[in-house]
Design an enzyme around this catalytic site. Structure first.
Site, PDB file in Angstrom:
ATOM      1  N   ASP A   1      41.032  61.746  49.453  1.00 51.83           N
ATOM      2  CA  ASP A   1      42.142  61.630  50.404  1.00 51.83           C
ATOM      3  C   ASP A   1      42.813  60.255  50.287  1.00 51.83           C
ATOM      4  OD1 ASP A   1      43.420  62.913  52.786  1.00 51.83           O
ATOM      5  OD2 ASP A   1      42.663  61.133  53.816  1.00 51.83           O
TER       6      ASP A   1
ATOM      7  N   GLU B   1      44.422  62.418  45.599  1.00 53.23           N
ATOM      8  CA  GLU B   1      45.640  62.642  46.384  1.00 53.23           C
ATOM      9  C   GLU B   1      46.342  61.287  46.443  1.00 53.23           C
ATOM     10  OE1 GLU B   1      47.623  63.564  50.680  1.00 53.23           O
ATOM     11  OE2 GLU B   1      45.952  62.197  50.423  1.00 53.23           O
TER      12      GLU B   1
HETATM   13  C1  NOJ Z   1      46.104  63.319  53.643  1.00 56.83           C
HETATM   14  C2  NOJ Z   1      45.609  64.623  54.173  1.00 56.83           C
HETATM   15  O1  NOJ Z   1      45.930  65.649  53.267  1.00 56.83           O
HETATM   16  C3  NOJ Z   1      46.247  64.794  55.522  1.00 56.83           C
HETATM   17  O2  NOJ Z   1      46.060  66.080  56.042  1.00 56.83           O
HETATM   18  C4  NOJ Z   1      45.699  63.732  56.435  1.00 56.83           C
HETATM   19  O3  NOJ Z   1      46.363  63.809  57.687  1.00 56.83           O
HETATM   20  C5  NOJ Z   1      45.917  62.339  55.851  1.00 56.83           C
HETATM   21  N1  NOJ Z   1      45.611  62.263  54.456  1.00 56.83           N
HETATM   22  C6  NOJ Z   1      45.054  61.336  56.567  1.00 56.83           C
HETATM   23  O4  NOJ Z   1      43.712  61.546  56.229  1.00 56.83           O
END
Ligand code: NOJ
Ligand code: CA
Length: 548
Positions: free
Chosen positions: A217, A275
């Site tokens: 993440d 990500e």
């Molecule tokens: C990216 C995640 O995909 C999202 O859903 C989340 O709110 C943020 N990061 C914070 O963790």
């Protein structure tokens, strides 16, 4: 003119045959997938119950969004214990059984790792609050003195991604803590070696249990520019990506190099997928160098408009950038943070990515959006590399675009007083059985977010066995993609009319008509098409076909 993209250079210590180079990976958002115990919230036993469905879809792996102990202030991306399952979703035993059953079916399992921040309910943050200002456990996070005469102003001007300030003040103190997301998600301090050691332990905990990898993440946020300098707020108008001193710092790469080594302690091709909302593609490729992560989500592809030139550009630049470092690229159209692409492609500016849609905004053309999404599926699954499917995409599900404010849960909606509509509309529970309460999502008929009426038509049982359905289209596509090894193939562009893309991958030619007019269908045998081909030699508008 035809241009050829070379097969990715395969680095020396890689076999080049790792499963993740060409895998189709299905994202499960656990709370919205399948509810086994009737509380209206999806759970791990629910996931197990759908493994036969996933197996028959033909995917290679699943990625689970967080299921850890969490107060659920941000759908579980606020983790209070990284090594346990939240009772809402089940138990560690349920997880182990699900993992074993998935492996028995040849499905790999990737879990979500949230290293940028914890929940404010995590024991590290609770200890930090008890520690004296300026020392001890406070070093796990970013605590700073406030500005102003009595510390009443935040330490700098950074804003939260979810709206409002990125700093919250500790009541009764002059100290503030940093949170790039919600105030319930304090950012960890990755300069602290103890934080690094803790996360290596967390990786090993799950690797020992047998997980095949981690989706990381906000992988580009862990390290902040030293001194946390003020920032001018520069944001890319096109993508919404910002280039502030909290993103894409050089220091993050050292972390992923150390994680790469941790994964190598375990047998099998374990993987990390980033990500990272960074641009251009050459920056993204730095996350997937040979000794770092293995994949990164291709958000340029997700952000591209429904347009031949725009998509060709993204395909070329992403294949080239990934090839430079010997990594596969990925193809992503939707996820739990983005308006579903079926709905985005039905907007007057097709492909635009609004931050949620509610009843007061432009309503997408549902039929047109679905038609384009089906054609886009033929494009995506014909491309070399790894492809992602967001749960329900294979059913052609639209966004819930009229969800009432009373049901919304996304913190960004509340932190901006509704200016950001937020992500609830793409997180609506999956319809499995038409005609049942909650369309068969929950055994008791409850659903934590209401489903729109249209979901009944999209239910899996209605589509099952119907050769014209989107579900059967996906099944056929994944089978052909696998049979022709397209994920490991190479792409060669062929000349095509304006607004049309034509390329070759192995023995297959793929043609996509992005225009609202018919176009000539190349000669050959049609293996699969996104709409029926009624007139020989004619490809309808907003449609695609695979030919041999
Ligand atoms: C990216 C995640 O995909 C999202 O859903 C989340 O709110 C943020 N990061 C914070 O963790
Ligand atoms: Ca449940």
């Amino acid at each position: 003119m035809s241009a050829q993209i070379k097969h990715p250079f395969v680095a020396e210590c890689s076999t080049g045959a790792e499963w993740w180079r060409s895998a189709v990976i299905y994202q499960i958002y656990p709370r919205s997938f399948a509810d086994s115990n009737g509380d209206g919230i999806g759970d791990i036993v629910g996931i197990s119950s759908k493994l036969p469905y996933l197996s028959s879809l033909g995917i290679d792996a699943i990625w689970l969004s967080p299921f850890y102990r969490s107060p659920q202030m941000d759908g579980g991306y606020d983790v209070a214990d990284y090594c346990d399952v939240d009772p809402l979703f089940g138990t560690l035993g349920d997880f182990d059984r699900m993992l074993e059953q998935a492996h028995d079916k040849g499905i790999k399992v990737i879990i979500d790792l949230v290293p940028n921040h914890t929940s404010s309910a995590h024991k590290w943050f609770r200890s930090a609050l008890k520690a004296p200002a300026g020392g001890g456990e406070r070093n796990f996070y970013h605590f700073r003195e406030g500005k102003g005469e009595s510390g009443e102003l935040p330490p700098n001007e950074w804003k939260s991604i979810f709206g409002g300030n990125a700093w919250s003040r500790i009541p009764g103190e002059t100290q503030w803590y940093l949170h790039l997301f919600d105030s319930s998600q304090p950012d960890l301090n990755w300069e602290n070696p103890e934080v690094r050691a803790e996360f290596e332990g967390i990786l090993r905990f799950w690797l020992k249990r047998g997980v095949d990898g981690f989706r990381v993440d906000v992988a580009h946020a862990l390290v902040k520019e030293p001194g946390l300098p003020d920032w001018d707020g520069k944001i890319s108008e096109d993508s919404g990506i910002n280039f502030g001193p909290m993103w894409d710092q050089e220091g993050v790469h050292e972390i992923y190099r150390s994680w790469n080594k941790v994964l190598k302690e375990f047998p099998g091709d374990r993987m990390l997928v980033a990500e990272a909302w960074v641009q251009p593609q050459s920056r993204l490729a730095r996350y997937v160098r040979n000794d770092e992560m293995h994949q990164a989500f291709n958000f340029d592809y997700l952000l591209a408009r429904w347009d031949a030139t725009a998509l060709r550009y993204v395909i070329d630049t992403s294949l080239a950038a990934a090839a430079e470092v010997g990594a596969p690229t990925t193809w992503v159209m939707s996820n739990h943070d983005t308006v579903r692409h079926t709905s985005r492609y039905g907007l007057s500016e097709p492909g635009l990515r609004p931050n949620g849609i509610d009843a007061s905004r432009e309503q997408p053309d549902e039929a047109l959006g679905l038609r384009r999404a089906r054609a886009a599926a033929l494009l995506t699954h014909a491309l070399p590399g790894s492809a992602y499917i967001y749960q329900g995409e294979e059913l052609g599900l639209p966004e819930h675009t009229t969800l009432d404010a009373a049901h919304r849960q996304d913190p960004s909606f509340f932190r901006t007083d509704g200016v950001l509509i937020g992500r609830d509309g793409c997180r609506v529970p999956i319809p499995w059985v038409s005609g049942e309460a909650s369309c068969g999502f929950s055994v008791a008929g409850d659903s934590w977010l209401p489903q729109p009426d249209s979901f009944s038509r999209y239910s899996a049982d209605v589509q099952q066995g119907d050769p014209q359905s989107t579900l059967e289209l996906y099944r056929q596509l994944l089978k052909l993609r696998h049979d022709y090894a397209l994920g490991n193939g190479r792409l060669t562009w062929l000349p095509s009319a304006q607004g049309v893309l034509l390329f070759e991958n192995g023995p297959i030619r793929i043609v996509i008509n992005f225009t609202d007019l018919t176009t000539a269908l190349p000669d050959g045998h049609v293996l699969i098409s996104s709409v029926p081909i009624d007139q020989p030699g004619v490809l309808p508008a907003n449609a695609a076909a695979w030919l041999t």
